[in-house]
Design a protein around this motif. Sequence first.
Motif, PDB file in Angstrom:
ATOM      1  N   SER A  60      -7.786  -1.002 -11.434  1.00  0.00           N
ATOM      2  CA  SER A  60      -6.450  -1.230 -10.884  1.00  0.00           C
ATOM      3  C   SER A  60      -5.527  -1.857 -11.922  1.00  0.00           C
ATOM      4  N   MET A  76       0.832  -1.209   0.000  1.00  0.00           N
ATOM      5  CA  MET A  76       0.000   0.000   0.000  1.00  0.00           C
ATOM      6  C   MET A  76       0.862   1.252   0.000  1.00  0.00           C
ATOM      7  N   GLU A 107      -5.148  -1.656  -1.239  1.00  0.00           N
ATOM      8  CA  GLU A 107      -5.438  -0.230  -1.384  1.00  0.00           C
ATOM      9  C   GLU A 107      -6.447   0.175  -0.329  1.00  0.00           C
TER      10      GLU A 107
END
Length: 332
Positions: A275, A101, A180
């Motif tokens: 993504s 992340m 995320e």
Amino acid sequence: MEHWNFTLGSGFILMGILNDSLSPELLCAAITVLYMLALATNCLLLLAITMDARLHVPMYLLLRQLSLMDLLFTSVVTPKALMDFLLSENTISFVGCALQMFLALTLGGAEDLLLAFMAYDRYVAICHPLNYMVLMRPRVCWLMVATSWVLASLSALGHTLYTMHFPFCMSQEISHLLCEIPPLLKLVCADTSRYELMVYVTGVTFILLPLSAIVSSYTLILLTVLHMPSKEGRWKALVTCSSHLTVVGMFYGAATFMYVLPSSLHSPKQDNILSVFYTMVTPALNPLIYSLRNKEVMGALRRVLGKYILYTHLLIQLLSRFVVVVQSLTDV
């Protein structure tokens, strides 16, 4: 809801796009091709700009940073996704999730800011060409690059620490390709409304503000180009800027949907597709968009590769002669 027993050794399960695909093998092959293309094109672009002195100018300094960010961004996500699918093991540790992340947010945020600086570079080059080397001197360029990396990394560190401090529920499955903020918040057993507002504000800061600067820059560029007396000059300016605008449209479109639009408009399938787009497709296409439409980059690439081919040929000749000498000595 009960909390799952959290320790630093525990982790999550990434349920990415390959798990939900009707043809996972075909999609895996497509993602592999995209990753190899991203590696090859970005490495070649980095090599050409680094090795060719003619490209040591502000525009290509910023382009080199963009290629580096794209190369790192796709490498943070794609190898993990491919290995998980091939090994049928989708787990990621808590620390690994936090690290992924942090890196994804850092690289994504840095690219957001860098694209705005690149728009400013084009604005200065076209609207103030006589002052270009003053306004875009090396110190200013490196300040732009440093600002992109530092602001993005500080924001990413704060969001990563705050996101991972929440208590997570029984479900450890993240319905997303990577770790995320939006998909992770769906697993939290606490009120996240204030934090979601903070994420929204950060999204506006890192996406919409740079995007506004880009739109303003290109509006001024368009007005200047329309008043150019030379048709060839107008065409060259438009071609150069259209490459940048194509990259901006691809990257900011996906990022805006992910981090600015309300969570009620999100679905796991849409988020997974987005993504893939900004972590795999865009890094693979960016160098092609810039290099294939840029004669200077293609010329530099040919010169650099020509040198390496010549050096390789000379090395092979030396090795072959060395082998002949060794064989003659052993025969004696």
